[in-house]
Design an enzyme around this catalytic site. Structure first.
Site, PDB file in Angstrom:
ATOM      1  N   GLY A 295       5.750  25.648  53.840  1.00 46.26           N
ATOM      2  CA  GLY A 295       5.736  27.049  54.206  1.00 46.26           C
ATOM      3  C   GLY A 295       7.133  27.549  54.501  1.00 46.26           C
ATOM      4  O   GLY A 295       8.051  26.771  54.771  1.00 46.26           O
TER       5      GLY A 295
ATOM      6  N   GLY B 244      10.014  29.661  56.758  1.00 41.93           N
ATOM      7  CA  GLY B 244      10.330  29.614  58.179  1.00 41.93           C
ATOM      8  C   GLY B 244      11.002  28.340  58.620  1.00 41.93           C
ATOM      9  O   GLY B 244      11.430  28.223  59.768  1.00 41.93           O
ATOM     10  N   HIS B 245      11.081  27.354  57.706  1.00 39.81           N
ATOM     11  CA  HIS B 245      11.713  26.069  58.040  1.00 39.81           C
ATOM     12  C   HIS B 245      13.069  25.924  57.341  1.00 39.81           C
ATOM     13  O   HIS B 245      13.621  24.830  57.279  1.00 39.81           O
ATOM     14  CB  HIS B 245      10.811  24.912  57.634  1.00 39.81           C
ATOM     15  CG  HIS B 245       9.477  24.936  58.300  1.00 39.81           C
ATOM     16  ND1 HIS B 245       9.326  24.874  59.661  1.00 39.81           N
ATOM     17  CD2 HIS B 245       8.216  25.048  57.779  1.00 39.81           C
ATOM     18  CE1 HIS B 245       8.036  24.921  59.970  1.00 39.81           C
ATOM     19  NE2 HIS B 245       7.343  25.037  58.844  1.00 39.81           N
TER      20      HIS B 245
ATOM     21  N   HIS C  98       5.607  24.292  64.307  1.00 41.31           N
ATOM     22  CA  HIS C  98       5.008  25.627  64.279  1.00 41.31           C
ATOM     23  C   HIS C  98       4.618  26.070  65.680  1.00 41.31           C
ATOM     24  O   HIS C  98       3.833  27.000  65.840  1.00 41.31           O
ATOM     25  CB  HIS C  98       3.778  25.636  63.372  1.00 41.31           C
ATOM     26  CG  HIS C  98       4.012  25.010  62.042  1.00 41.31           C
ATOM     27  ND1 HIS C  98       3.697  23.696  61.785  1.00 41.31           N
ATOM     28  CD2 HIS C  98       4.555  25.508  60.906  1.00 41.31           C
ATOM     29  CE1 HIS C  98       4.026  23.406  60.532  1.00 41.31           C
ATOM     30  NE2 HIS C  98       4.556  24.483  59.984  1.00 41.31           N
TER      31      HIS C  98
ATOM     32  N   ASP D 170      -1.234  21.974  53.336  1.00 43.62           N
ATOM     33  CA  ASP D 170      -0.374  21.400  52.298  1.00 43.62           C
ATOM     34  C   ASP D 170      -1.095  20.267  51.568  1.00 43.62           C
ATOM     35  O   ASP D 170      -1.008  20.153  50.339  1.00 43.62           O
ATOM     36  CB  ASP D 170       0.915  20.865  52.923  1.00 43.62           C
ATOM     37  CG  ASP D 170       1.739  21.955  53.577  1.00 43.62           C
ATOM     38  OD1 ASP D 170       2.571  22.558  52.889  1.00 43.62           O
ATOM     39  OD2 ASP D 170       1.535  22.206  54.775  1.00 43.62           O
TER      40      ASP D 170
END
Length: 372
Positions: free
Chosen positions: A67, A69-70, A238, A127
């Site tokens: 995802g 944001g990382h 997260h 995932d």
């Protein structure tokens, strides 16, 4: 020192974005526009090396899926001697099975003759499910794919993890650094996947958060904060609950000692994931990685690195390599993590020799974010 979970507080935080729905796409567009060795397929949010059309003809290709944001994981690690492609979901959400399938097709030549593709994801439900669907479809269509999920978080013990296992953190990068270097040399898919699994099985990570993370749903968003003078050991990437909240905040020395112990203590049967020998006689050499969760500076990481090396040496280890920086972030979370890689024993008998492992680690890369 208190370890109970304390009440949450909130504050506002600022995200400089145009629109939350387009934030990942705009970031990946900017990444590739300023780096000529990277290309971007916006329809499926795939970043890939610009020479992929020729590279895929006679090399195993490697895909990282995660995802958004990382960042810089994984887009910042696409290029020579590292990943062939990266597939991004929206912030903190897995890419879809359709996106992953399109990446597999992109990574294998149209002629049908291919050395195959290795797909890597963190051990998260979305995932895993989407990768499984994509690979099932790809296999039925004649593509050769090996799948390697990675879970390296020692905060999630065996009892709590159960059949689900550990969360994936920055251990991906250590294993990928070695496996992708082999792919660049022309090794087989079976060998690339074998080394990926082997290195990932000798890696552990423990993180600590000084604050929580807020999704960029707008320019101003609400952030749930930790109570004053409190840190959270083992918080997930997260914002998932960690191992414990600690108040008052320990000294850097005491915090480092606790974190390193979680990685090296072979008597802790619930968390002794890195397979060190009890006497350290054969496998006392390691690689240490310090990862910023987003807003922790290099200056702070460097201080914790020195403390980490001091603690490891006090336990009889030798730190052969060190790298630090923002590698796998959680937007702009304040915190960091130690990732430790147990190098192969000097007596051999493992998937890599110690010299071979360090040679792969030292292979120069042409990517945006790796610090050699």
């Amino acid at each position: 020192m208190a370890t109970e979970t304390l009440p949450q507080q909130t504050k506002e935080t600022v995200h400089f974005i145009n629109d939350s729905g387009n934030a990942v796409d705009e970031a990946l567009t900017g990444l590739t526009e300023h780096n000529p060795y990277l290309s971007y397929s916006p329809t499926h949010k795939i970043v890939y090396r610009s020479d992929l059309a020729t590279f895929r003809n006679d090399h195993v290709t490697t895909i990282g899926c995660a995802g958004g944001g990382h960042e810089p994981m994984f887009g910042g690690f696409v290029g020579r001697n590292f990943l062939s492609a990266y597939v991004s979901g929206v912030v903190f959400a897995s890419p879809t099975a359709r996106q992953m399938f399109e990446a597999i097709k992109l990574c294998q030549p149209l002629s049908g003759k291919s050395k195959g593709t290795m797909m890597v994801v963190g051990n998260y439900t979305g995932d895993i499910l989407n990768a499984g669907l994509a690979i099932t479809r790809a296999t039925a269509a004649g593509y050769n794919v090996q799948f390697v999920p990675v879970g390296d978080d020692v905060a999630v013990g065996r009892k709590k993890g159960g059949k689900v296992g550990r969360r994936g953190l920055s251990g991906h990068l250590i294993a990928l650094k070695c496996a992708c270097a082999l792919a660049q040399r022309g090794e087989t898919l079976e060998r690339v996947a074998e080394v990926m699994k082997y290195v990932a099985g000798n890696v552990g990570t423990i993180g600590v958060a000084f604050d929580r993370v807020a999704l960029p749903n707008g320019i101003l968003t609400e952030l749930q904060t930790l109570p004053p003078d409190t840190i959270e050991l083992g918080m997930g990437a997260h914002g998932e609950p960690g191992l414990q909240q600690i108040s008052p905040t320990p000294s850097p020395f005491d915090l480092t000692k606790r974190m390193i112990s979680l990685l090296t203590n072979t008597s802790d049967t619930d968390r002794a994931f890195i397979p060190f020998s009890n006497d350290r006689s054969d496998d006392n050499e390691v690689v240490l990685l310090l990862n910023s969760l987003g807003s922790t500076s290099d200056e702070v990481l460097a201080r914790f690195a020195e403390l980490g090396i001091e603690e490891l040496e006090g336990q009889g280890f030798k730190v052969d390599r060190l790298t630090l920086g923002p590698l796998v972030t959680s937007l702009k979370m304040s915190g960091f993590g130690f990732t430790l890689w147990r190098l192969p024993g000097k007596n051999g008998g493992e998937a890599l020799s110690r010299e071979g492992a360090l040679e792969l680690w030292d292979s120069p890369v042409e990517v945006v974010a790796w610090r050699q």
